[in-house]
Design a protein around this motif. Structure first.
Motif, mmCIF file in Angstrom:
data_model
loop_
_atom_site.group_PDB
_atom_site.id
_atom_site.type_symbol
_atom_site.label_atom_id
_atom_site.label_comp_id
_atom_site.label_asym_id
_atom_site.label_seq_id
_atom_site.Cartn_x
_atom_site.Cartn_y
_atom_site.Cartn_z
ATOM 1 N N GLU A 131 12.037 1.516 27.133
ATOM 2 C CA GLU A 131 12.403 0.138 26.784
ATOM 3 C C GLU A 131 13.041 0.109 25.399
ATOM 4 O O GLU A 131 12.593 0.830 24.498
ATOM 5 C CB GLU A 131 11.140 -0.738 26.757
ATOM 6 N N ASP A 132 14.025 -0.766 25.238
ATOM 7 C CA ASP A 132 14.685 -0.914 23.940
ATOM 8 C C ASP A 132 13.804 -1.776 23.038
ATOM 9 O O ASP A 132 13.657 -2.981 23.263
ATOM 10 C CB ASP A 132 16.064 -1.597 24.148
ATOM 11 N N ILE A 133 13.207 -1.170 22.010
ATOM 12 C CA ILE A 133 12.334 -1.928 21.093
ATOM 13 C C ILE A 133 12.915 -1.882 19.677
ATOM 14 O O ILE A 133 12.180 -1.849 18.671
ATOM 15 C CB ILE A 133 10.897 -1.355 21.111
ATOM 16 N N THR A 134 14.259 -1.891 19.592
ATOM 17 C CA THR A 134 14.934 -1.770 18.291
ATOM 18 C C THR A 134 14.450 -2.829 17.296
ATOM 19 O O THR A 134 14.117 -2.510 16.154
ATOM 20 C CB THR A 134 16.465 -1.892 18.480
ATOM 21 N N GLN A 135 14.395 -4.097 17.745
ATOM 22 C CA GLN A 135 13.977 -5.165 16.817
ATOM 23 C C GLN A 135 12.588 -4.874 16.255
ATOM 24 O O GLN A 135 12.312 -5.121 15.082
ATOM 25 C CB GLN A 135 13.930 -6.527 17.551
ATOM 26 N N ASN A 136 11.718 -4.333 17.102
ATOM 27 C CA ASN A 136 10.345 -4.091 16.642
ATOM 28 C C ASN A 136 10.265 -2.911 15.690
ATOM 29 O O ASN A 136 9.569 -2.965 14.679
ATOM 30 C CB ASN A 136 9.420 -3.862 17.858
ATOM 31 N N VAL A 137 11.002 -1.838 15.984
ATOM 32 C CA VAL A 137 10.906 -0.658 15.098
ATOM 33 C C VAL A 137 11.534 -0.958 13.735
ATOM 34 O O VAL A 137 11.115 -0.391 12.725
ATOM 35 C CB VAL A 137 11.503 0.625 15.710
ATOM 36 N N ARG A 138 12.495 -1.902 13.679
ATOM 37 C CA ARG A 138 13.097 -2.242 12.379
ATOM 38 C C ARG A 138 12.046 -2.792 11.407
ATOM 39 O O ARG A 138 12.211 -2.716 10.190
ATOM 40 C CB ARG A 138 14.151 -3.342 12.557
ATOM 41 N N THR A 139 10.954 -3.335 11.957
ATOM 42 C CA THR A 139 9.954 -3.972 11.067
ATOM 43 C C THR A 139 8.971 -2.952 10.504
ATOM 44 O O THR A 139 8.139 -3.297 9.672
ATOM 45 C CB THR A 139 9.141 -5.044 11.835
ATOM 46 N N ILE A 140 9.051 -1.680 10.957
ATOM 47 C CA ILE A 140 8.069 -0.673 10.517
ATOM 48 C C ILE A 140 8.587 0.016 9.257
ATOM 49 O O ILE A 140 9.621 0.692 9.284
ATOM 50 C CB ILE A 140 7.804 0.352 11.652
ATOM 51 N N ALA A 141 7.875 -0.175 8.150
ATOM 52 C CA ALA A 141 8.388 0.199 6.826
ATOM 53 C C ALA A 141 8.603 1.705 6.681
ATOM 54 O O ALA A 141 9.473 2.134 5.922
ATOM 55 C CB ALA A 141 7.432 -0.300 5.762
ATOM 56 N N SER A 142 7.829 2.532 7.402
ATOM 57 C CA SER A 142 8.021 3.991 7.236
ATOM 58 C C SER A 142 9.161 4.501 8.110
ATOM 59 O O SER A 142 9.425 5.700 8.130
ATOM 60 C CB SER A 142 6.716 4.744 7.548
ATOM 61 N N ILE A 143 9.837 3.592 8.820
ATOM 62 C CA ILE A 143 11.030 4.003 9.583
ATOM 63 C C ILE A 143 12.254 3.607 8.759
ATOM 64 O O ILE A 143 12.462 2.415 8.491
ATOM 65 C CB ILE A 143 11.066 3.305 10.965
ATOM 66 N N PRO A 144 13.043 4.577 8.265
ATOM 67 C CA PRO A 144 14.206 4.230 7.441
ATOM 68 C C PRO A 144 15.250 3.439 8.232
ATOM 69 O O PRO A 144 15.534 3.763 9.379
ATOM 70 C CB PRO A 144 14.769 5.587 7.007
ATOM 71 N N LEU A 145 15.790 2.374 7.608
ATOM 72 C CA LEU A 145 16.877 1.621 8.259
ATOM 73 C C LEU A 145 18.191 2.365 8.038
ATOM 74 O O LEU A 145 19.138 2.219 8.797
ATOM 75 C CB LEU A 145 16.971 0.209 7.670
ATOM 76 N N ARG A 146 18.216 3.197 6.975
ATOM 77 C CA ARG A 146 19.388 4.066 6.744
ATOM 78 C C ARG A 146 18.860 5.387 6.194
ATOM 79 O O ARG A 146 17.835 5.406 5.498
ATOM 80 C CB ARG A 146 20.390 3.426 5.795
ATOM 81 N N LEU A 147 19.532 6.469 6.508
ATOM 82 C CA LEU A 147 19.051 7.791 6.111
ATOM 83 C C LEU A 147 19.314 8.037 4.629
ATOM 84 O O LEU A 147 20.322 7.572 4.095
ATOM 85 C CB LEU A 147 19.755 8.864 6.954
ATOM 86 N N ARG A 148 18.419 8.761 4.008
ATOM 87 C CA ARG A 148 18.596 9.197 2.619
ATOM 88 C C ARG A 148 19.257 10.565 2.632
ATOM 89 O O ARG A 148 19.476 11.164 3.682
ATOM 90 C CB ARG A 148 17.214 9.335 1.956
ATOM 91 N N GLY A 149 19.594 11.025 1.423
ATOM 92 C CA GLY A 149 20.144 12.387 1.307
ATOM 93 C C GLY A 149 21.520 12.473 1.968
ATOM 94 O O GLY A 149 22.173 11.476 2.250
#
Ligand SMILES: Cc1c[n+]2nc(N)[nH]c2nc1OC(C)C
Length: 323
Positions: A143-161
């Motif tokens: 299932e597409d849960i993109t909206q929900n995973v965006r709210t999880i702070a330990s999941i980067p919205l953009r990659l570092r490095g």
């Protein structure tokens, strides 16, 4: 306006940095009130200029309008499950089978990591930006849960490095730490009477929300355990190198990750973590041992639905605490 737009860009960068320091490294550099002030300033500018909103803005962390339903997602690389063993003898058999199938087992090493008791998910990043999150489902369709995973702070919205591939698919477990589980159950008992049986169910229930604003209020974290490599793409030679790269790119990866050079080393790791199980901040239901070399993994391949190169060594079921 260009200076205001520049200010918005600067705020986004600062908030991403401070969020990473706080939620992934657990090493905040500024007090929460300072973070909240920066966050409010970003929200004010985005409210004035909605056309400047971007999918990787920290304001996405608070959730969006509820969805009517979940879309389905087909996993390009199937999300496999793991074969289990329950005893030392079965683990030794796994090692013997691995060695019997390898031309040269001299360099065989195993990566060891705790098997978190949560929900397996897959995250897709394009040009360093999180574009999709999906549940495992049946391994092929989730299932597409993109909206929900965006709210999880330990999941980067953009990659570092840098030197991440333009398309990166990361696999991991979304879980709820025990302290967070106790907290939302206490809240549930005081309000709607809804309590969860265990942290895994609480995580599953929080991810199944069509209203991501509810998910945003749940203490969820994600620990990454792999990269779904496209055919032939080899950015690194071992699984453990891959996990280190994920840490460099801003992901939370288990600090318990170790590489050992024998099945005896695996057994020692298993006993060690079993002894510390109750002291961990989250539930685990075993250990995952993987052949660390990606070349040897490819040589071993998979049977039907689970890889020959990995095994989950489960703990005895935890006796339920009768209150
Ligand atoms: C299903 C799964 C679950 N886990 N959990 C960890 N820690 N690693 C890991 N690897 C998995 O699968 C890979 C062997 C593909």
């Amino acid at each position: 306006d260009s200076s205001l737009r520049e200010r918005l860009r600067a705020l986004r960068d600062q908030l991403h940095h401070h969020s990473y320091q706080y939620y992934v490294l657990d090493a905040p550099e500024i007090p929460d009130v300072e973070y909240d002030r920066l966050f409010r300033e970003l929200q004010e500018i985005e409210a004035q200029h909605p056309e400047w909103l971007t999918p990787d803005s920290p304001s996405q962390r608070v959730g969006a309008e509820p969805l009517p339903s979940f879309n389905q997602v087909r996993h390009e690389t199937p999300m496999l499950s793991l074969d289990n063993v329950f005893s030392e003898q079965e683990l030794l058999d796994f090692d013997r089978r691995v060695k019997s199938r390898l031309d040269d087992a001299a360099t065989l090493t195993y990566a060891c990591e705790p098997k978190l008791d949560g929900i397996a998910v897959s995250l897709l990043y394009v040009d360093g930006i999180l574009v999709r999150g999906a549940t495992r489902g049946d391994g092929r369709v989730g299932e597409d849960i993109t909206q929900n995973v965006r709210t999880i702070a330990s999941i980067p919205l953009r990659l570092r490095g840098e030197d991440w591939p333009e398309e990166l698919e990361v696999r991991g477990e979304i879980y709820m730490p025990r302290a967070g589980f106790e907290r939302i159950n206490a809240l549930g008992r005081e309000t709607d009477g809804k309590v969860f049986v265990n942290p895994r169910n609480a995580a599953a229930g929080s991810l199944r929300q069509l209203d991501s604003r509810i998910t945003a209020k749940r203490p969820l974290e994600m620990s990454c355990y792999g990269i779904a490599l496209q055919e032939g793409e080899a950015l690194f030679e071992t699984h453990s190198e891959g996990l280190q790269r994920l840490r460099d790119w801003g992901f939370l990866v288990s600090p318990e990750l170790r590489v050992v050079d024998s099945i005896e080393g695996c057994l020692a790791y298993y006993e060690g973590l079993l002894a510390r199980r109750d002291a961990l901040a989250y539930d685990i239901d075993g250990i995952v041992f993987k052949v660390d070399s990606l070349a040897l993994q490819a040589e071993l391949g998979f049977v039907s639905r689970a890889p020959r190169w990995a095994i989950a060594h489960k703990f005895p079921a935890q006796e339920e605490i009768t209150l």
